[in-house]
Design an enzyme around this catalytic site. Structure first.
Site, short mmCIF file in Angstrom:
data_model
loop_
_atom_site.label_atom_id
_atom_site.label_comp_id
_atom_site.label_asym_id
_atom_site.label_seq_id
_atom_site.Cartn_x
_atom_site.Cartn_y
_atom_site.Cartn_z
CD GLU A 214 -5.32 2.83 11.24
OE1 GLU A 214 -4.02 2.76 10.05
OE2 GLU A 214 -5.99 2.61 9.82
CG HIS B 155 16.44 12.35 18.58
ND1 HIS B 155 17.96 12.70 18.21
CD2 HIS B 155 15.53 12.05 19.14
CE1 HIS B 155 17.84 11.77 20.18
NE2 HIS B 155 16.49 11.12 20.07
CE LYS C 217 -8.07 4.73 8.12
NZ LYS C 217 -7.43 3.56 8.40
CD GLU D 124 -6.56 5.48 4.59
OE1 GLU D 124 -6.95 5.38 3.43
OE2 GLU D 124 -6.72 4.89 5.24
CG ASN E 185 -9.88 -6.92 -10.75
OD1 ASN E 185 -9.26 -5.23 -11.31
ND2 ASN E 185 -10.06 -7.42 -9.37
N GLY E 186 -7.29 -6.89 -13.14
CA GLY E 186 -6.11 -7.67 -12.90
C GLY E 186 -4.72 -6.78 -14.02
CD1 TRP F 236 -8.41 3.77 -8.82
CD2 TRP F 236 -6.82 2.18 -9.37
NE1 TRP F 236 -7.47 3.68 -8.80
CE2 TRP F 236 -6.33 3.02 -7.93
CE3 TRP F 236 -6.57 1.01 -9.10
CZ2 TRP F 236 -5.65 2.94 -7.51
CZ3 TRP F 236 -5.03 0.53 -8.13
CH2 TRP F 236 -4.75 2.03 -7.55
CB CYS G 213 -10.98 -3.20 -12.46
SG CYS G 213 -10.08 -2.14 -13.38
CE LYS H 84 -12.11 -1.70 3.04
NZ LYS H 84 -11.48 -0.71 3.43
NE ARG I 26 -13.20 -5.00 -7.05
CZ ARG I 26 -12.72 -5.79 -5.97
NH1 ARG I 26 -12.83 -5.69 -4.96
NH2 ARG I 26 -11.02 -6.07 -7.12
C1 AGP Z 1 -5.97 2.05 5.00
O1 AGP Z 1 -7.47 2.48 5.68
C2 AGP Z 1 -6.58 1.95 3.16
N1 AGP Z 1 -7.17 2.11 2.47
C3 AGP Z 1 -5.26 0.97 3.25
O2 AGP Z 1 -3.43 1.26 3.71
C4 AGP Z 1 -5.15 -0.67 2.78
O3 AGP Z 1 -5.12 -1.03 4.48
C5 AGP Z 1 -4.11 -1.40 2.26
O4 AGP Z 1 -4.07 -1.15 1.13
C6 AGP Z 1 -4.25 -2.75 2.62
O5 AGP Z 1 -5.59 -3.48 2.40
P1 AGP Z 1 -5.29 -5.52 2.80
O6 AGP Z 1 -6.04 -5.07 4.06
O7 AGP Z 1 -6.69 -5.26 1.83
O8 AGP Z 1 -4.47 -6.35 2.85
#
Ligand code: AGP
Length: 608
Positions: free
Chosen positions: A483, A506, A487, A490, A100-101, A74, A2, A603, A27
């Site tokens: 990667e 395979h 992208k 997500e 937050n937590g 969140w 959050c 995030k 967040r």
């Molecule tokens: C990446 O596009 C994602 N949002 C997610 O995989 C992110 O890289 C992952 O949660 C790690 O976050 P961090 O680098 O803040 O630890």
């Protein structure tokens, strides 16, 4: 995960708090709320939905208090709803809390408090916090601060907490443990937030709390204590990047802004580390200590882990030390073999990812030397590790990580070369040549952005309705394929997977049928022949091919060839990923999706 924000000063708190929440929505954004100290006591306005909905509630315009806390959620415990939103009040309505937590023992504490006559309105873990504070305040007849300290002693889990009280209308107490919290200092004003961008437009001067440090905030004083009520001295840190850095700079979305920031973020991450040859003063590992390292772990999650995969090859080629890349949530439970001769490097843009922090603590407890790599100064992993170094990508607001990834690759490559210099594990000419290649990355990233963006936009128009898209590559190109696939998934919600080109036959090639799109990354001429035959395997089965390459291909019977500048394959991922970032962005835009805040994601995943 959050976002929390707080204000204490002489201005009306409400607009400052709403402004801060809007910048924290990445967040978490399923519900939001605000509390201020008013003449009548503590106000408390909250709703399910976005911050803009909270700000449209008529009563919010009656708030005139100059002390307040606010929260954007969140959900982790209790569905998104008004009653589950923060701030939460104590039963006697004299304490309000945003958090937050995750409080892991909240069920026991709730039962204890119910036994003491308290009742609960929400399904959340957080609601036990204001009631614990009320319990201790009444029982111990102690100070506001002491009551908060006593309450925190009962809490297990992670928390960043802001507390205000109608009994102490001029004071706010804040504390953190395993969740981020920064305190911004203005002129007679104090701003509190989960992270810097939310309050950067008000101040550049910040205090960073360590775990279980408390701040007692009043208009004319700001004092820090530990959980034994002993005074703690904190340094005021001035942050370099300015408020606009956290804004969109005229781009429609944070993500495209951050993709275009990569020439700068790469340049600023390189900074002065190469000037006299790659070096990091802050990492004082000597040649002798490095010579005793028998294995290196690179541990992270998501995109950061993908950067670790790229770095594995670099460390092995430059330092000749066996290097392993691990997903943090796997590493921490597989009882990894770790000794005092292990070096464990933890990569995290936010520095707050719960699994990465836990993996770091595990590695330390087993005697490993630890290095943290983060984009956020003062973040949790940087305070936990033996050493820390920073990417200087500036605030990364979009949930999909882009500039942090390329900065992580650059930083890790420079770290590997720094160790190679200390170890004499690589010929100096080769080290200098790679350093030169790194110095060219910023300019080459600019070239790619200028030369490929329109082509990628057109490709996105052709594929945005696809249901499945494959990404393939060999060696480090396979890591970039992972990667690129992440992208796309997500932010466009299209199913995608990355495959080692040589592995397709395979099994997975059974999924290749007429019209399927296959993206192939091709930057290592030593692997070109084999990679091309793998591409032919999918072409003969009807696949449409999108090639990202810096090589002169023997033929061009592909649907699209995206050409990028040449660079050593060791660091080519910092460039070959850029067209894939653009592709994901423009596919998502074609689908009309919220690129910066994709569904189900946050995030920084500060929960496990
Ligand atoms: C990446 O596009 C994602 N949002 C997610 O995989 C992110 O890289 C992952 O949660 C790690 O976050 P961090 O680098 O803040 O630890």
């Amino acid at each position: 995960m959050c976002g929390i924000v707080g204000y204490l000063g002489s201005k009306n708190a409400k607009p400052i708090l709403i402004n801060g929440l809007l910048k924290l929505e990445y967040r978490g954004y399923d519900s939001a709320g605000i509390s201020t100290i008013e003449k009548s006591g503590i106000s408390n306005i909250k709703t399910k939905g976005r911050v803009s909905l909270l700000d449209s509630i008529p009563e919010i315009n009656n708030l005139s208090g100059t002390i307040g806390i606010a929260h954007t959620r969140w959900a982790t415990h209790g569905k998104p709803s008004a009653v589950n939103s923060h701030p939460h009040l104590s039963n006697d309505k004299s304490f309000a809390v945003v958090h937050n937590g995750i409080i892991e023992n909240y069920i026991n504490l709730r039962a204890f408090l119910e036994n003491e006559g308290f009742n609960f309105l929400s399904e959340t873990d957080t609601e036990i916090i204001p009631n614990l504070i009320q319990y201790y305040f009444k029982k111990e007849k102690c100070s506001f601060l002491q009551a908060v300290i006593d309450a925190c002693k009962d809490l297990k889990g992670s928390y960043a907490i802001e507390v205000i009280s109608s009994i102490f209308p001029d004071t706010m107490i804040v504390v953190r443990k395993d969740s981020p919290l920064v305190i911004g200092k203005g002129n007679g004003e104090t701003y509190i937030s989960s992270d810097i961008p939310a309050i950067l437009s008000f101040t550049k001067d910040f205090y960073f709390l360590n775990d279980l440090e408390f701040a007692e905030i009043k208009k004319d004083s700001l004092k820090f204590y530990n959980d034994k009520l002993e005074s703690v001295t904190k340094d005021l840190i001035t942050m370099e990047f300015d408020a606009t850095a956290a804004e969109k700079d005229g781009f429609p979305d944070y993500m495209i802004k951050e993709i275009h920031e990569q020439p700068r973020s790469i340049r600023e991450t390189i900074g002065a580390h190469i000037k006299e040859g790659c070096d990091f003063d802050e990492i004082t590992l000597t040649k002798n200590e490095l010579s005793n390292i028998t294995q290196i772990y690179l541990v992270a999650c998501g995109t950061a882990m993908h950067a670790g995969l790229v770095a594995k090859d670099i460390f092995e080629k430059c330092c000749h030390i066996p290097t392993f890349t691990d997903i943090a949530s796997e590493f921490r439970y597989r009882n990894p073999i770790i000794s005092k001769n292990t070096l464990a490097i933890f990569i995290s843009q936010s520095g707050e990812t719960a699994d990465t922090i836990a993996a770091l603590k595990l590695a330390k407890s087993k005697g490993a030397k630890t290095i943290a790599i983060s984009n956020v100064i003062g973040s949790s992993i940087t305070r936990e590790a033996d050493f820390c170094i920073y990417t200087h990508a500036g605030p990364e607001i979009a949930v999909a990580s882009t500039k942090a990834y390329t900065s992580q690759i650059v930083l890790l490559a420079m770290l590997a070369l720094c160790f190679a210099r200390r170890l004499n594990s690589m010929h100096l000419d080769k080290i200098k040549s790679l350093e030169e290649e790194i110095l060219q990355l910023s300019e080459k990233a600019s070239i790619i952005l200028k030369s490929t963006e329109n082509q990628v936009k057109e490709i996105a128009k052709q594929i945005y309705n696809e249901k499945d898209i494959f990404f393939i590559g060999r060696g480090t190109d396979y890591h970039v394929a992972m990667e690129g696939s992440l992208k796309l998934k997500e932010i466009s919600y299209i199913h995608s997977e990355a495959y080692a080109s040589g592995e397709l036959k395979h099994g997975t090639i059974a999924l290749i049928e007429n019209g399927i799109n296959v993206v192939s990354i091709l930057t290592d001429k030593n692997l070109m022949e084999k990679s091309i035959s793998n591409i032919q395997e999918v072409v003969t089965r009807g696949a449409k091919t999108i090639i990202v390459t810096n090589l002169d291909l023997p033929d061009n019977n592909y649907d699209y060839i995206i050409t990028i500048p040449r660079v050593s394959p060791l660091v080519s991922p910092a460039l070959s990923v850029i067209p894939l970032q653009l592709l994901a962005y423009y596919v998502s835009k074609e689908k009309g999706l919220d690129v910066d805040k994709p569904r189900n994601l946050a995030k920084s995943v500060t929960v496990e």
